[in-house]
Each structure stands twice: as C-alpha cells, then as structure tokens.
Design a protein around this motif. Structure first.
Motif, PDB file in Angstrom:
ATOM      1  N   ARG A 149       2.137   7.442  -0.672  1.00 40.11           N
ATOM      2  CA  ARG A 149       2.088   8.600  -1.571  1.00 40.11           C
ATOM      3  C   ARG A 149       2.499   8.138  -2.965  1.00 40.11           C
ATOM      4  O   ARG A 149       3.235   7.154  -3.110  1.00 40.11           O
ATOM      5  CB  ARG A 149       2.987   9.733  -1.087  1.00 40.11           C
ATOM      6  N   PRO A 150       2.029   8.847  -4.000  1.00 36.41           N
ATOM      7  CA  PRO A 150       2.393   8.453  -5.371  1.00 36.41           C
ATOM      8  C   PRO A 150       3.898   8.534  -5.589  1.00 36.41           C
ATOM      9  O   PRO A 150       4.592   9.338  -4.955  1.00 36.41           O
ATOM     10  CB  PRO A 150       1.659   9.488  -6.241  1.00 36.41           C
ATOM     11  N   THR A 151       4.390   7.700  -6.479  1.00 36.78           N
ATOM     12  CA  THR A 151       5.814   7.726  -6.817  1.00 36.78           C
ATOM     13  C   THR A 151       5.987   7.809  -8.318  1.00 36.78           C
ATOM     14  O   THR A 151       5.178   7.282  -9.083  1.00 36.78           O
ATOM     15  CB  THR A 151       6.527   6.474  -6.256  1.00 36.78           C
ATOM     16  N   ASP A 152       7.023   8.516  -8.741  1.00 34.33           N
ATOM     17  CA  ASP A 152       7.307   8.661 -10.169  1.00 34.33           C
ATOM     18  C   ASP A 152       8.219   7.538 -10.639  1.00 34.33           C
ATOM     19  O   ASP A 152       9.050   7.015  -9.888  1.00 34.33           O
ATOM     20  CB  ASP A 152       7.967  10.013 -10.443  1.00 34.33           C
ATOM     21  N   GLU A 164       0.854  -1.180   0.000  1.00 35.70           N
ATOM     22  CA  GLU A 164       0.000   0.000   0.000  1.00 35.70           C
ATOM     23  C   GLU A 164       0.893   1.233   0.000  1.00 35.70           C
ATOM     24  O   GLU A 164       1.589   1.504   0.985  1.00 35.70           O
ATOM     25  CB  GLU A 164      -0.911   0.002   1.229  1.00 35.70           C
ATOM     26  N   GLU A 191       0.281   5.313  -8.262  1.00 34.55           N
ATOM     27  CA  GLU A 191      -0.472   5.688  -7.069  1.00 34.55           C
ATOM     28  C   GLU A 191      -0.732   4.476  -6.188  1.00 34.55           C
ATOM     29  O   GLU A 191      -0.842   4.599  -4.956  1.00 34.55           O
ATOM     30  CB  GLU A 191      -1.811   6.328  -7.462  1.00 34.55           C
ATOM     31  N   GLN A 192      -0.822   3.319  -6.828  1.00 32.80           N
ATOM     32  CA  GLN A 192      -1.033   2.091  -6.084  1.00 32.80           C
ATOM     33  C   GLN A 192      -0.630   0.915  -6.945  1.00 32.80           C
ATOM     34  O   GLN A 192      -0.834   0.943  -8.165  1.00 32.80           O
ATOM     35  CB  GLN A 192      -2.521   1.963  -5.690  1.00 32.80           C
ATOM     36  N   GLY A 244      -4.113   2.247 -11.084  1.00 30.58           N
ATOM     37  CA  GLY A 244      -3.109   2.695 -10.124  1.00 30.58           C
ATOM     38  C   GLY A 244      -1.798   3.104 -10.757  1.00 30.58           C
ATOM     39  O   GLY A 244      -0.934   3.674 -10.081  1.00 30.58           O
ATOM     40  N   GLN A 250       3.401   7.509 -13.265  1.00 30.96           N
ATOM     41  CA  GLN A 250       3.077   7.789 -11.865  1.00 30.96           C
ATOM     42  C   GLN A 250       2.343   6.583 -11.295  1.00 30.96           C
ATOM     43  O   GLN A 250       1.332   6.133 -11.840  1.00 30.96           O
ATOM     44  CB  GLN A 250       2.224   9.032 -11.702  1.00 30.96           C
ATOM     45  N   SER A 282      -0.356   5.164 -14.135  1.00 30.35           N
ATOM     46  CA  SER A 282      -0.677   5.970 -15.317  1.00 30.35           C
ATOM     47  C   SER A 282       0.606   6.343 -16.062  1.00 30.35           C
ATOM     48  O   SER A 282       1.677   6.433 -15.475  1.00 30.35           O
ATOM     49  CB  SER A 282      -1.444   7.229 -14.917  1.00 30.35           C
TER      50      SER A 282
END
Length: 246
Positions: A91-94, A88, A241-242, A217, A239, A219
């Motif tokens: 925070r989003p990661t690049d 989980e 997000e999940q 999750g 990106q 993109s």
C-alpha cells in the motif's frame, strides 16, 4: 534490525532500492537508501523506516537537484518479494522530502536546449508593432529574501537589435502544491513589454513544475519553499506507491 548496524537483509534491500532509483535518473553523483527493520518484521512484511538521500541527481529536462532527502516511518511490503530480494509495497506510504536546488542547477536547466527552444520565435507587440523575439541568454540569481532575479538578453529579429531586461519575482505555491509560480514584483529594460517578461517567467515556472522531480512511483507535493541566498529549498509531502526496480 533497528540498531545502528544494519543486517544483511536490510543491506540487500537497501542496495536494490539504490539501483532501482538510480536507473530512473539521467545521472546521480550519489544515491543512498537506508531500510531499517528486523528479520521477524520483514517476514510479516513490515519495515520500520526508509530513508533516501541523493546528491547531484539529474532528472528530465536536464534538471539537476543538489540534494534530495526523503524519509518515511513504517512501510508495508510484500514479504515474499522481500525474501527474494525485491521491494514491493502493498500500500502507498506517506513521507517527508526536502529538495535543494542551487543557482547553478537552475541556470543549467534554464539554459538547456529544451528550455531555450521554448524561448525562440516569441511573437508579440512592441511599440505597437508585431515583432519576433529570441531570448539569447538568461541568468537566474537568488539574492535571498525569497526572491528570484532574472537578467536576459533578447534579440529583435526584424530590427537585428539585442536588448536587455531584468526582473524580480517571488515564488508562490500553486496547483495544490504541484507547481511553483512566480509573481513579478518589478521589471526594467530596453524595449520591455509585459508579454516578454511573462513569456520568460512562464518557462521558468514550467521548469519548476514539481512533477519534473517525480521519480516513477514517488510523487511530491510542495508544503513550503524558501528562496535563500544562492539556493532554493523545497519542503514537500511525498507519497511512495512503489520503490523503482532496475
């Protein structure tokens, strides 16, 4: 652990991610996820890197991807969920991604029932008269030099005639990197109209909307694309997000 041999915790999390991503696809020849960290960092919710690689991934609209490679640097996760064997993100990661589609992949999708249904009953003007056009077959060729070539057979319903056309185009990045458009360089054929060529290329560009490649999750946004001989290579910013769960 950050050495070459992952520990049991890394292996378990990697397997969870593999199963989760596979569950979001219609088909996958192979999915491999490599999560690297160490037990101390994991308890603090820190992951050093995540690498995702896939081959023969089939997404919506029967769109097959020959290969997909995604790599991140540090990722923040919920440590409690990690202890329980789940991933989980807090925070989003690049990340960076590379997608490769072959000519066969493009033709498979372009001649799928979904896309073919969009190319039947096209109403337009030809020689000053209204006609209804059914595109019977379309073949995409990638000759290199960043070009797309499409050859198509189409039927004029009112006349019962089958005609041919071919067109060459170059891909361009649009909609802030979410979509690939095709700029027509040349076209030739029997009974050819600008409307018909545009209609065929419109369906191809709909197919190449990068949102068709998105896994829930995760993109993508195109940074660079290169139509090489027999394959299309897409470099994208990602990106996450999940990471999907099964």
């Amino acid at each position: 652990m950050t050495q070459d041999n992952p520990d049991l915790g890394e292996k378990a999390l990697s397997k969870v991610a593999e199963v989760g991503i596979s569950s979001q696809l219609d088909e996958a020849e192979n999915i491999d996820v490599d999560i690297r960290t160490d037990p101390g960092k994991l308890l603090q919710g820190q992951v050093d890197s995540v690498e995702i690689s896939g081959k023969g991934l089939v997404m919506k609209q029967d769109l097959r991807v020959e290969t997909l490679e995604v790599s991140t640097s540090k990722v923040a996760i919920n440590p409690l969920s990690a202890v329980l064997g789940n991933i989980e993100l807090t925070r989003p990661t690049d990340a960076e991604a590379q997608i490769v589609l072959t000519e066969s992949d493009l033709n498979r999708a372009f001649n799928s029932d979904y896309i073919q249904s969009k190319m039947q009953g096209l109403e337009m003007q030809m020689e000053g008269k209204p006609v209804t056009v059914d595109v019977q077959q379309a073949v995409i060729n990638l000759p290199g030099n960043n070009q797309f070539v499409i050859a198509a057979d189409f039927r004029l319903r009112e006349r019962g005639e089958v005609k041919k056309l071919s067109a060459t185009a170059i891909p361009k990045i649009e909609e802030n990197g979410h979509r690939i458009s095709l700029e027509i360089l040349s076209a030739e054929g029997q009974g050819l109209t600008t409307e018909l060529v545009t209609a065929i290329f419109e369906q191809l560009t709909n197919l190449l909307d990068l949102r068709n490649f998105n896994i829930p999750g995760i993109s993508l946004r195109i940074r660079q694309l290169d139509a090489q001989k027999a394959k299309l290579v897409i470099q994208a910013a990602t990106q996450i997000e999940q990471i999907p769960s099964a």
